[in-house]
Design a protein around this motif. Structure first.
Motif, PDB file in Angstrom:
ATOM      1  N   SER A   1      29.652  22.028  28.125  1.00 17.25           N
ATOM      2  CA  SER A   1      29.367  23.368  28.638  1.00 17.25           C
ATOM      3  C   SER A   1      30.019  24.389  27.715  1.00 17.25           C
ATOM      4  O   SER A   1      30.965  24.070  27.002  1.00 17.25           O
ATOM      5  CB  SER A   1      29.882  23.522  30.078  1.00 17.25           C
ATOM      6  N   PRO A   2      29.504  25.615  27.723  1.00 19.42           N
ATOM      7  CA  PRO A   2      30.109  26.638  26.871  1.00 19.42           C
ATOM      8  C   PRO A   2      31.494  27.008  27.383  1.00 19.42           C
ATOM      9  O   PRO A   2      31.796  26.843  28.563  1.00 19.42           O
ATOM     10  CB  PRO A   2      29.144  27.817  26.996  1.00 19.42           C
ATOM     11  N   TRP A   3      32.334  27.518  26.476  1.00 22.37           N
ATOM     12  CA  TRP A   3      33.629  28.012  26.913  1.00 22.37           C
ATOM     13  C   TRP A   3      33.409  29.177  27.872  1.00 22.37           C
ATOM     14  O   TRP A   3      32.443  29.919  27.743  1.00 22.37           O
ATOM     15  CB  TRP A   3      34.485  28.451  25.723  1.00 22.37           C
ATOM     16  N   PRO A   4      34.286  29.348  28.826  1.00 22.19           N
ATOM     17  CA  PRO A   4      34.110  30.405  29.834  1.00 22.19           C
ATOM     18  C   PRO A   4      34.125  31.809  29.237  1.00 22.19           C
ATOM     19  O   PRO A   4      34.759  32.058  28.221  1.00 22.19           O
ATOM     20  CB  PRO A   4      35.299  30.213  30.767  1.00 22.19           C
ATOM     21  N   ARG A   5      33.441  32.691  29.937  1.00 19.32           N
ATOM     22  CA  ARG A   5      33.399  34.109  29.558  1.00 19.32           C
ATOM     23  C   ARG A   5      34.777  34.744  29.789  1.00 19.32           C
ATOM     24  O   ARG A   5      35.632  34.178  30.455  1.00 19.32           O
ATOM     25  CB  ARG A   5      32.326  34.818  30.377  1.00 19.32           C
ATOM     26  N   LEU A   6      34.956  35.940  29.268  1.00 16.49           N
ATOM     27  CA  LEU A   6      36.240  36.636  29.392  1.00 16.49           C
ATOM     28  C   LEU A   6      36.618  36.893  30.850  1.00 16.49           C
ATOM     29  O   LEU A   6      37.798  36.784  31.224  1.00 16.49           O
ATOM     30  CB  LEU A   6      36.211  37.953  28.612  1.00 16.49           C
ATOM     31  N   GLU A   7      35.640  37.233  31.691  1.00 15.11           N
ATOM     32  CA  GLU A   7      35.943  37.481  33.109  1.00 15.11           C
ATOM     33  C   GLU A   7      36.528  36.233  33.762  1.00 15.11           C
ATOM     34  O   GLU A   7      37.444  36.297  34.584  1.00 15.11           O
ATOM     35  CB  GLU A   7      34.678  37.882  33.883  1.00 15.11           C
ATOM     36  N   HIS A   8      35.976  35.087  33.394  1.00 14.20           N
ATOM     37  CA  HIS A   8      36.443  33.803  33.907  1.00 14.20           C
ATOM     38  C   HIS A   8      37.885  33.554  33.432  1.00 14.20           C
ATOM     39  O   HIS A   8      38.760  33.195  34.222  1.00 14.20           O
ATOM     40  CB  HIS A   8      35.499  32.709  33.396  1.00 14.20           C
ATOM     41  N   GLN A   9      38.116  33.760  32.152  1.00 11.43           N
ATOM     42  CA  GLN A   9      39.451  33.541  31.590  1.00 11.43           C
ATOM     43  C   GLN A   9      40.470  34.499  32.193  1.00 11.43           C
ATOM     44  O   GLN A   9      41.632  34.131  32.403  1.00 11.43           O
ATOM     45  CB  GLN A   9      39.397  33.688  30.077  1.00 11.43           C
ATOM     46  N   ARG A  10      40.054  35.714  32.476  1.00 10.38           N
ATOM     47  CA  ARG A  10      40.956  36.688  33.110  1.00 10.38           C
ATOM     48  C   ARG A  10      41.364  36.184  34.498  1.00 10.38           C
ATOM     49  O   ARG A  10      42.536  36.271  34.889  1.00 10.38           O
ATOM     50  CB  ARG A  10      40.260  38.045  33.215  1.00 10.38           C
ATOM     51  N   LEU A  11      40.420  35.640  35.234  1.00  7.46           N
ATOM     52  CA  LEU A  11      40.715  35.104  36.562  1.00  7.46           C
ATOM     53  C   LEU A  11      41.644  33.883  36.458  1.00  7.46           C
ATOM     54  O   LEU A  11      42.550  33.720  37.282  1.00  7.46           O
ATOM     55  CB  LEU A  11      39.417  34.757  37.296  1.00  7.46           C
ATOM     56  N   VAL A  12      41.451  33.055  35.456  1.00  3.22           N
ATOM     57  CA  VAL A  12      42.367  31.926  35.231  1.00  3.22           C
ATOM     58  C   VAL A  12      43.788  32.452  35.000  1.00  3.22           C
ATOM     59  O   VAL A  12      44.753  31.931  35.550  1.00  3.22           O
ATOM     60  CB  VAL A  12      41.908  31.054  34.037  1.00  3.22           C
TER      61      VAL A  12
END
Length: 190
Positions: A48-59
């Motif tokens: 799968s593609p690496w997560p988007r910035l919004e996803h990484q921010r939530l992490v």
């Protein structure tokens, strides 16, 4: 605009008729796999593609808030390799894990070292996060599973392993979820 003079070489993952192993996946060259997340379930690759910035921010938000609430006997890792089972054919990368063995070294954790896994649902991984990973984490006997569903409103559910399946024990309310186990923390999701 000029056309590129060289075509970019694409990484091609060679087929493995007998399936992949954890060691083979961990040995894939980083420079050719850096734009995708490669996991392994029962010898089959999940790419799968690496997560988007919004996803990484939530992490990051989850990591900071969970780490703040964790006792010293816990350590929080975002995006750690997690080897499941003793067959050597399951390697997943949860968005976040909590271990009760702080100070570990190496490239991966095992299910025996993890008390909580967290997944943030993405468009490309929603079936994996909601069904497949929930099932394999339960099979691996990981005590807690936190599932975060971005959207309007954002939602989160903490599941506890009871028997051979997870049961919800906490749900978010107004973009906030209160955890009392395995750690005490109030997580603000926005």
């Amino acid at each position: 605009m000029a056309a590129p003079t060289e075509s970019r070489a694409e990484f091609s993952i060679p087929p493995r008729p007998d399936g992949w192993t954890v060691d083979e996946v961990l040995a894939l060259p980083e420079d050719q796999t850096s734009l995708q997340r490669i996991e392994l379930v029962d010898g089959a690759l999940l790419v799968s593609p690496w997560p988007r910035l919004e996803h990484q921010r939530l992490v990051r938000v989850l990591t900071v808030q969970l780490d703040t609430g964790a006792e010293p006997r816990f350590e929080v890792f975002p995006g750690a390799n997690l080897v499941l089972g003793n067959r050597g054919n399951r390697l997943v990368i949860p968005d976040l894990v909590i271990t009760d063995e702080p100070g570990l070294q190496g490239v991966s954790l095992t299910e025996k070292q993890v008390v909580l896994v967290a997944e943030i649902v993405s468009p490309s991984t929603k079936i994996q996060d909601r069904i497949l990973k929930r099932a394999i984490y339960a099979e691996a006997l990981i005590p807690y599973y936190l599932l975060v569903e971005p959207g309007e409103p954002i939602a989160a559910t903490l599941f506890e392993l009871q028997g051979d399946d997870y049961q919800p024990i906490a749900k978010s309310d107004k973009a906030e979820i209160e955890l009392t186990r395995p750690i005490n923390a109030t997580i603000r999701l926005v």
